[in-house]
Design an enzyme around this catalytic site. Structure first.
Site, PDB file in Angstrom:
ATOM      1  N   MET A 156     -25.865  31.444   8.259  1.00  0.00           N
ATOM      2  CA  MET A 156     -27.001  31.587   9.185  1.00  0.00           C
ATOM      3  C   MET A 156     -28.117  30.625   8.800  1.00  0.00           C
ATOM      4  O   MET A 156     -29.227  31.002   8.444  1.00  0.00           O
ATOM      5  CB  MET A 156     -27.469  33.053   9.187  1.00  0.00           C
ATOM      6  CG  MET A 156     -28.500  33.428  10.238  1.00  0.00           C
ATOM      7  SD  MET A 156     -28.185  32.825  11.917  1.00  0.00           S
ATOM      8  CE  MET A 156     -26.766  33.804  12.429  1.00  0.00           C
ATOM      9  N   GLY A 157     -27.784  29.340   8.891  1.00  0.00           N
ATOM     10  CA  GLY A 157     -28.812  28.303   8.679  1.00  0.00           C
ATOM     11  C   GLY A 157     -29.341  27.900  10.046  1.00  0.00           C
ATOM     12  O   GLY A 157     -29.248  28.647  11.025  1.00  0.00           O
ATOM     13  N   ARG A 158     -29.878  26.668  10.090  1.00  0.00           N
ATOM     14  CA  ARG A 158     -30.477  26.190  11.349  1.00  0.00           C
ATOM     15  C   ARG A 158     -29.457  26.182  12.491  1.00  0.00           C
ATOM     16  O   ARG A 158     -29.728  26.649  13.596  1.00  0.00           O
ATOM     17  CB  ARG A 158     -31.011  24.761  11.152  1.00  0.00           C
ATOM     18  CG  ARG A 158     -32.236  24.665  10.283  1.00  0.00           C
ATOM     19  CD  ARG A 158     -32.556  23.197  10.002  1.00  0.00           C
ATOM     20  NE  ARG A 158     -31.556  22.630   9.113  1.00  0.00           N
ATOM     21  CZ  ARG A 158     -31.732  22.414   7.815  1.00  0.00           C
ATOM     22  NH1 ARG A 158     -32.895  22.668   7.269  1.00  0.00           N
ATOM     23  NH2 ARG A 158     -30.774  21.923   7.074  1.00  0.00           N
ATOM     24  N   ILE A 159     -28.258  25.648  12.219  1.00  0.00           N
ATOM     25  CA  ILE A 159     -27.277  25.509  13.306  1.00  0.00           C
ATOM     26  C   ILE A 159     -26.678  26.876  13.642  1.00  0.00           C
ATOM     27  O   ILE A 159     -26.484  27.222  14.813  1.00  0.00           O
ATOM     28  CB  ILE A 159     -26.199  24.465  12.929  1.00  0.00           C
ATOM     29  CG1 ILE A 159     -26.870  23.096  12.709  1.00  0.00           C
ATOM     30  CG2 ILE A 159     -25.130  24.370  14.010  1.00  0.00           C
ATOM     31  CD1 ILE A 159     -25.976  22.032  12.088  1.00  0.00           C
ATOM     32  N   ARG A 239     -17.605  21.678   7.999  1.00  0.00           N
ATOM     33  CA  ARG A 239     -16.837  20.702   7.223  1.00  0.00           C
ATOM     34  C   ARG A 239     -15.385  21.167   7.173  1.00  0.00           C
ATOM     35  O   ARG A 239     -15.103  22.356   6.971  1.00  0.00           O
ATOM     36  CB  ARG A 239     -17.377  20.587   5.792  1.00  0.00           C
ATOM     37  CG  ARG A 239     -18.643  19.761   5.658  1.00  0.00           C
ATOM     38  CD  ARG A 239     -18.416  18.265   5.944  1.00  0.00           C
ATOM     39  NE  ARG A 239     -19.619  17.456   5.798  1.00  0.00           N
ATOM     40  CZ  ARG A 239     -20.475  17.168   6.784  1.00  0.00           C
ATOM     41  NH1 ARG A 239     -20.262  17.612   8.011  1.00  0.00           N
ATOM     42  NH2 ARG A 239     -21.532  16.402   6.562  1.00  0.00           N
ATOM     43  N   GLU A 268     -10.142  13.651   7.174  1.00  0.00           N
ATOM     44  CA  GLU A 268     -10.577  13.018   8.422  1.00  0.00           C
ATOM     45  C   GLU A 268     -10.320  11.528   8.328  1.00  0.00           C
ATOM     46  O   GLU A 268     -10.680  10.932   7.304  1.00  0.00           O
ATOM     47  CB  GLU A 268     -12.073  13.255   8.660  1.00  0.00           C
ATOM     48  CG  GLU A 268     -12.358  14.698   8.994  1.00  0.00           C
ATOM     49  CD  GLU A 268     -13.824  14.976   9.318  1.00  0.00           C
ATOM     50  OE1 GLU A 268     -14.644  14.032   9.303  1.00  0.00           O
ATOM     51  OE2 GLU A 268     -14.146  16.138   9.579  1.00  0.00           O
ATOM     52  N   HIS A 287     -14.944  14.855  14.877  1.00  0.00           N
ATOM     53  CA  HIS A 287     -16.236  15.029  14.184  1.00  0.00           C
ATOM     54  C   HIS A 287     -17.378  14.421  15.003  1.00  0.00           C
ATOM     55  O   HIS A 287     -18.051  13.488  14.549  1.00  0.00           O
ATOM     56  CB  HIS A 287     -16.153  14.398  12.782  1.00  0.00           C
ATOM     57  CG  HIS A 287     -17.181  14.932  11.823  1.00  0.00           C
ATOM     58  ND1 HIS A 287     -16.980  15.007  10.472  1.00  0.00           N
ATOM     59  CD2 HIS A 287     -18.441  15.420  12.031  1.00  0.00           C
ATOM     60  CE1 HIS A 287     -18.060  15.513   9.882  1.00  0.00           C
ATOM     61  NE2 HIS A 287     -18.963  15.776  10.820  1.00  0.00           N
ATOM     62  N   ALA A 289     -19.833  16.471  16.783  1.00  0.00           N
ATOM     63  CA  ALA A 289     -20.780  17.493  17.246  1.00  0.00           C
ATOM     64  C   ALA A 289     -22.200  16.960  17.426  1.00  0.00           C
ATOM     65  O   ALA A 289     -22.918  17.409  18.310  1.00  0.00           O
ATOM     66  CB  ALA A 289     -20.775  18.690  16.306  1.00  0.00           C
TER      67      ALA A 289
HETATM   68  C1  GLV Z   1     -22.322  15.662  10.303  1.00  0.00           C
HETATM   69  O1  GLV Z   1     -21.325  16.279  10.071  1.00  0.00           O
HETATM   70  C2  GLV Z   1     -23.520  15.856   9.570  1.00  0.00           C
HETATM   71  O2  GLV Z   1     -23.473  16.433   8.473  1.00  0.00           O
HETATM   72  O3  GLV Z   1     -24.577  15.432  10.055  1.00  0.00           O
END
Ligand code: GLV
Length: 326
Positions: A156-159, A239, A268, A287, A289
């Site tokens: 439960m961080g920012r994202i 990750r 990756e 990757h 997002a």
């Molecule tokens: C991408 O995965 C980031 O850490 O910004």
């Protein structure tokens, strides 16, 4: 006065490079592929700063070879598991990163993965193109309900919090697991802090938003998949190594869980003979997002500001190890 030297390990937005050029002599790696280890070490010898990516390993050896004049490491990403922070702090080198500016794009995309994996968007797209869509059928292309479902957010961080906010638009019940209970955020949004096992047991969707560290590596393996509902969907926009991919393969193949949506993989890129690629219930993208024009521009500018600040003796805007910052 001679300008400080910097190595930028990939092309970023031109205006960010122009800003850096105002204060530094820039060596820019323009190839789309990362510099090899040898080239990275060679080109970083004697630099005052480096602007790097998550594909560059920045460890003690790198810092030794770069030399004692190295003043700043500026990463263009929010994650920094490729950088040995302890080694940087030991040498008094501040490490910049790019949190906040990518939070919304990343949460938007994690929700995109959730919806796409739940509602079989890619299998449907493929069937529309390859002729296997023959008719409307009551039992074909059945996904999972999103509206009113339970989402379990891991980290439960920012994202993670923005993912929770997006879930409220679908009247979802929100559970979360984090080593730290976030009562401050619980004041803002109706969500419940639970243990990981309870989250796995009750969630229809499990969305991963933890950083990668020794305690989160393979946090999701056979045991965890076994505890999830057979109808559940797992999303990873954090990750790759947080998930044990062979365990995920077995769980998806044996229908222990219904589907997965992965923005990140381990390794990756995922090798094209990887068994996960044989499954139509595993959606994988490269990757991306944070990959919107606005967000990547903001990341470029923030990474440039951090680099410039580090070179000019000013505190970084966003620093991983502020205890050694100016
Ligand atoms: C991408 O995965 C980031 O850490 O910004």
């Amino acid at each position: 006065m001679t300008k400080p030297k910097v190595f930028i390990t990939r092309n970023i937005f031109p205006e960010a490079i122009e800003e850096i050029k105002k204060v530094a002599e820039v060596d820019l790696w323009t190839d789309d592929m990362p510099p090899s280890r040898e080239i990275l070490l060679e080109r970083s010898k004697g630099v005052d700063g480096i602007l790097c990516l998550l594909t560059d390993r920045i460890d003690g050896e790198f810092m030794d070879i770069a030399g004692p004049q190295l003043k700043v490491i500026s990463q263009i990403a929010v994650g920094y598991n490729n950088i040995d922070i302890e080694q940087a702090s030991k040498r008094g080198i501040p490490v910049g990163y790019t949190p906040d500016v990518l939070t919304h794009a990343t949460a938007d995309f994690a929700f995109t993965l959730l919806m796409s994996a739940a509602r079989l968007v890619i299998p449907g797209h493929i069937a529309s193109h390859d002729g296997s869509w023959k008719t409307w059928h009551p039992l074909h292309f059945l996904g999972q309900d999103i509206y009113g479902a339970t989402i379990g957010i891991v980290g439960m961080g920012r994202i993670g919090f923005e993912m929770a906010k997006r879930s409220t638009g679908f009247d979802m019940e929100i559970l979360y697991y984090d080593v730290n209970r976030r009562e401050d955020l619980e004041q803002k949004l109706k969500m419940k802090h639970v243990g990981l096992d309870e989250l796995l047991d009750q969630s229809d969707f499990v969305s991963i938003h933890v950083d990668l560290n020794p305690s989160t590596k393979h946090m999701f393996s056979s045991d965890q998949f076994r505890k999830m509902k057979n109808s559940s969907v797992i999303i990873n926009a954090a990750r790759g190594p947080v998930i044990d991919h062979m365990a995920l393969y077995s769980a998806l193949k044996d229908k222990e869980i219904a589907a997965a949506g992965l923005d990140v993989t381990d390794p990756e890129p995922i090798p094209n003979d990887h068994p996960l690629l044989t499954l139509d219930n595993c959606l994988i993208v490269p990757h991306i997002a944070s990959a919107t024009v606005e967000t990547r521009r903001a990341m470029s500018n923030l990474a440039a500001t951090n680099l410039i600040n580090g070179l000019t003796g000013v505190s970084l805007s966003t620093c991983v190890n502020p205890e050694v910052d100016n």
